[in-house]
Design an enzyme around this catalytic site. Structure first.
Site, PDB file in Angstrom:
ATOM      1  N   CYS A 111      16.145   9.333   8.505  1.00 16.51           N
ATOM      2  CA  CYS A 111      14.867   9.959   8.157  1.00 16.51           C
ATOM      3  C   CYS A 111      14.743  10.301   6.663  1.00 16.51           C
ATOM      4  O   CYS A 111      14.557   9.423   5.837  1.00 16.51           O
ATOM      5  CB  CYS A 111      14.686  11.180   9.058  1.00 16.51           C
ATOM      6  SG  CYS A 111      13.065  11.917   9.078  1.00 16.51           S
ATOM      7  N   HIS A 112      14.854  11.571   6.284  1.00 17.04           N
ATOM      8  CA  HIS A 112      14.773  12.011   4.892  1.00 17.04           C
ATOM      9  C   HIS A 112      16.145  12.024   4.201  1.00 17.04           C
ATOM     10  O   HIS A 112      16.229  12.266   3.006  1.00 17.04           O
ATOM     11  CB  HIS A 112      14.182  13.428   4.803  1.00 17.04           C
ATOM     12  CG  HIS A 112      12.715  13.500   5.050  1.00 17.04           C
ATOM     13  ND1 HIS A 112      12.175  13.439   6.315  1.00 17.04           N
ATOM     14  CD2 HIS A 112      11.667  13.621   4.203  1.00 17.04           C
ATOM     15  CE1 HIS A 112      10.867  13.530   6.237  1.00 17.04           C
ATOM     16  NE2 HIS A 112      10.522  13.635   4.966  1.00 17.04           N
ATOM     17  N   ALA A 113      17.221  11.771   4.936  1.00 23.18           N
ATOM     18  CA  ALA A 113      18.570  11.824   4.361  1.00 23.18           C
ATOM     19  C   ALA A 113      18.819  10.807   3.247  1.00 23.18           C
ATOM     20  O   ALA A 113      19.676  11.059   2.396  1.00 23.18           O
ATOM     21  CB  ALA A 113      19.629  11.689   5.450  1.00 23.18           C
TER      22      ALA A 113
END
Length: 186
Positions: A111-113
């Site tokens: 995801c946003h990692a």
């Protein structure tokens, strides 16, 4: 899923991790036989983010100060908006991620990692995906962003969002079972 008996996996997170993005890989990797540790900047517990509010706490096994990439076979980076944004300003977190990459060990980012991958300087010329809202950040860092559920490039496994966790975990387990990856220079 591949048998991961005898493998050691680190999950690096802090407060605000997307609940399922830590819990599902934790559960799936343990079910495959891996020994999994949650690593965070602080000891005790870290609290997840579950959809629109704070979620459940997860016990921290080791602090960043205690963690060493040499003790693990792979690294998982859960997303959520809060978690990677807080971690990307932690120099020890970025150093740990870079150490895994330098050692040729698989890294999974959800995801946003991939914000953390950008900060660690490892996305240049790599194929990866992310939550669509950080696509520009990935591209500006030299990453070859792809609109796929799960994208793999030389041991780097990325996925778009929690809906892709089953496929992400299966691909990550495959990469962990393969072991270290030789990486060409960017």
């Amino acid at each position: 899923m591949h048998d991961l008996s005898g493998k050691h996996v680190a999950i690096l997170a802090t407060h605000g991790f997307e609940q399922s993005e830590l819990e599902v890989p934790l559960q799936k990797l343990k079910q495959a036989g891996a020994n999994v540790h949650v690593i965070a900047p602080e000891s005790g517990e870290i609290k997840g983010w579950d959809d629109k509010d704070w979620g459940r706490a997860v016990r921290v096994d080791k602090t960043l100060e205690e963690a060493n990439a040499a003790d693990y076979d792979a690294l998982v980076l859960p997303g959520g908006q809060i978690n990677p944004d807080l971690l990307r300003v932690e120099k020890d977190a970025i150093a740990l991620i870079a150490a895994f990459w330098k050692a040729g060990k698989p890294i999974g980012a959800i995801c946003h990692a991939p914000w953390l991958l950008v900060e660690a300087g490892i996305v240049k010329d790599r194929k990866l995906t992310s939550y669509p809202s950080i696509r520009t950040d990935v591209v500006n860092a030299g990453g070859k962003w792809q609109d796929g559920a799960v994208v793999t490039d030389q041991g780097l496994v990325t996925s778009r969002h929690p809906g892709d966790l089953e496929a992400f975990c299966a691909k990550l387990a495959e990469e962990i079972a393969e072991g270290r990856h030789g990486r060409r220079a960017a």
